[in-house]
Design an enzyme around this catalytic site. Structure first.
Site, PDB file in Angstrom:
ATOM      1  N   ASP A 159      32.083   0.845   8.232  1.00 39.56           N
ATOM      2  CA  ASP A 159      33.067   0.240   9.148  1.00 39.56           C
ATOM      3  C   ASP A 159      34.326  -0.157   8.383  1.00 39.56           C
ATOM      4  O   ASP A 159      35.457   0.080   8.833  1.00 39.56           O
ATOM      5  CB  ASP A 159      32.467  -0.939   9.941  1.00 39.56           C
ATOM      6  CG  ASP A 159      31.498  -1.782   9.145  1.00 39.56           C
ATOM      7  OD1 ASP A 159      31.142  -1.388   8.015  1.00 39.56           O
ATOM      8  OD2 ASP A 159      31.085  -2.843   9.630  1.00 39.56           O
ATOM      9  N   LYS A 213      25.878   2.314   5.115  1.00 40.29           N
ATOM     10  CA  LYS A 213      25.715   1.052   5.851  1.00 40.29           C
ATOM     11  C   LYS A 213      24.433   0.405   5.320  1.00 40.29           C
ATOM     12  O   LYS A 213      23.506   0.066   6.071  1.00 40.29           O
ATOM     13  CB  LYS A 213      25.647   1.350   7.366  1.00 40.29           C
ATOM     14  CG  LYS A 213      25.650   0.145   8.273  1.00 40.29           C
ATOM     15  CD  LYS A 213      27.012  -0.469   8.485  1.00 40.29           C
ATOM     16  CE  LYS A 213      26.918  -1.733   9.315  1.00 40.29           C
ATOM     17  NZ  LYS A 213      28.182  -2.471   9.424  1.00 40.29           N
ATOM     18  N   ASP A 240      30.750  13.098   9.870  1.00 37.28           N
ATOM     19  CA  ASP A 240      31.220  13.764  11.080  1.00 37.28           C
ATOM     20  C   ASP A 240      32.325  12.915  11.727  1.00 37.28           C
ATOM     21  O   ASP A 240      33.400  13.411  12.079  1.00 37.28           O
ATOM     22  CB  ASP A 240      30.029  13.913  12.044  1.00 37.28           C
ATOM     23  CG  ASP A 240      30.289  14.912  13.145  1.00 37.28           C
ATOM     24  OD1 ASP A 240      31.354  15.559  13.121  1.00 37.28           O
ATOM     25  OD2 ASP A 240      29.444  15.044  14.041  1.00 37.28           O
ATOM     26  N   TYR A 283      20.947  13.892  12.551  1.00 36.16           N
ATOM     27  CA  TYR A 283      21.168  15.231  13.111  1.00 36.16           C
ATOM     28  C   TYR A 283      19.931  16.111  13.054  1.00 36.16           C
ATOM     29  O   TYR A 283      19.981  17.284  13.405  1.00 36.16           O
ATOM     30  CB  TYR A 283      22.345  15.920  12.392  1.00 36.16           C
ATOM     31  CG  TYR A 283      23.669  15.350  12.808  1.00 36.16           C
ATOM     32  CD1 TYR A 283      23.929  13.991  12.656  1.00 36.16           C
ATOM     33  CD2 TYR A 283      24.654  16.138  13.369  1.00 36.16           C
ATOM     34  CE1 TYR A 283      25.127  13.445  13.049  1.00 36.16           C
ATOM     35  CE2 TYR A 283      25.858  15.598  13.768  1.00 36.16           C
ATOM     36  CZ  TYR A 283      26.096  14.256  13.598  1.00 36.16           C
ATOM     37  OH  TYR A 283      27.288  13.719  13.992  1.00 36.16           O
TER      38      TYR A 283
END
Ligand code: NAD
Length: 333
Positions: A203, A170, A227, A123
């Site tokens: 995930d 991740k 988010d 971001y």
């Protein structure tokens, strides 16, 4: 008397902020509002989407209640909301997610909080084209911001008597950036032996939240995953109309619903005011008006479980102001 900045916002923002102000007044809390425009409306009147006057008001008052802001489409406009969070160093985005009796949803036992890092990751808006056929977007993860947000999550957990923190990442693929976030999370967790800690790959986290959301308590995440997962969590309990949020820094805090300005409903007095009313109860707890916050939450819960004065998204036909008025009636009784 509290002095608080009020940003009515764009689209449906003025309707829902009016509803929140009505409820706060009915609850008897004394607030002197410093009303400021930002977003599309400010652009029309001042030529800027985030006038310095707004930032100065928030810095002075230390606390703001904010309706959603529309980010104008077109080159040159980055999100006003992202800019506000960066300018005020509001590094922690706190999004509680809870099931309410009377609201149809897939589960009846969810009570978790997503704590999202608010200042870095993808971001930062550092993007460029590489020739005509490729675009590059830079993901920044720092030790400083990771440590700050994970520590915030553990301190929040202690304060709110939460039992478990799950760090989401991740790191199996982004071994350096998410790897750093995970490593820092483990280091900070070791200083809080009273709170259980685990980590989950993002995930798998998404799947676990859909299958067994009741197993989660506090999630701490880098910006992008938080988010996405917080909208997923809002969906689990009945939708965006119910999801409150807080943006917290060391100096100031801005409270706002998770949803946007829903421009297609602007002026129709139609959308659900619950997310901003719950955001204002987070604000009341922040300014140590806990008892009033609890009374508003109870009044709102009653209106939801009765189901008579609720908006279209909750299966009712009440307007924004009728739902707010029903909550006010409970508070006055
Ligand atoms: P949105 O959240 O405004 O609306 C998406 C849909 O969700 C709406 O059409 C409506 O069906 C539903 N919805 C949202 N809030 C609701 C409520 N309170 N009650 C009932 N239904 C509700 O998302 P969008 O259309 O993607 O964004 C519109 C504008 O808002 C954009 O300019 C975007 O940049 C901005 N935005 C601002 C914020 C913020 O100020 N923090 C957050 C998200 C989006």
């Amino acid at each position: 008397m509290h002095r608080i900045t009020l940003i009515p916002g764009d689209g449906t923002g003025p309707e829902i902020t009016r509803a929140a102000v009505m409820v706060l007044e009915a609850a008897g809390v004394k607030i002197d509002w410093d009303v400021k425009e930002a977003g599309e409306k400010a652009l029309q009147s001042t030529g800027e989407v985030l006038p310095e006057d707004v930032i100065n008001s928030i810095k002075r008052c230390k606390v703001a209640l904010k309706g959603p802001l529309t980010t104008p489409l077109g080159a040159g406009f980055r999100s006003v909301n992202v800019a506000l969070r960066k300018k005020l160093n509001l590094y922690a985005n706190v999004r509680p997610v809870k099931t309410y009796r009377g609201v149809e949803s897939r589960y009846d036992n969810i009570d978790l909080v997503v704590i999202r890092e608010n200042t870095e990751d993808l971001y930062g808006g550092i993007e460029h084209m590489v020739g005509d056929g490729a675009a590059e977007s830079i993901k920044i993860i720092t030790r400083k911001a990771s440590e700050r947000i994970v520590r915030f999550a553990f301190e929040y957990s202690r304060l709110h008597k939460r039992k478990k923190v799950t760090a989401v990442h991740k790191a199996n693929i982004m071994k350096l950036s998410d790897g750093l976030f995970l490593q820092v999370a483990k280091e900070v967790a070791s200083q809080y032996p009273d709170i259980e800690f685990e980590d989950k790959i993002v995930d798998n986290m998404a799947m676990q939240l859909v299958l067994k959301p009741e197993q989660y308590d506090v999630l701490v995440t880098p910006n992008l995953y938080g988010d996405i997962l917080s909208d997923l969590c809002a969906g689990l309990v009945g939708g965006l109309g119910l999801a409150p949020g807080a943006n917290i820094g060391d100096e100031v805090a801005v409270f706002e619903p998770v949803h946007g300005s829903a421009p297609k409903y602007a002026g129709l007095n139609k959308i659900n005011p619950m997310a901003i009313i719950l955001s204002s109860t987070l604000m009341l707890r922040h300014i140590k008006e806990e008892e009033t916050a609890t009374r508003i939450e109870e009044a709102l819960s009653e209106v939801l479980s009765e189901g008579k004065h609720v908006t279209y998204d909750l299966g009712g036909s009440a307007t924004t102001s009728e739902m707010a008025e029903a909550i006010c009636q409970k508070l006055r009784n």
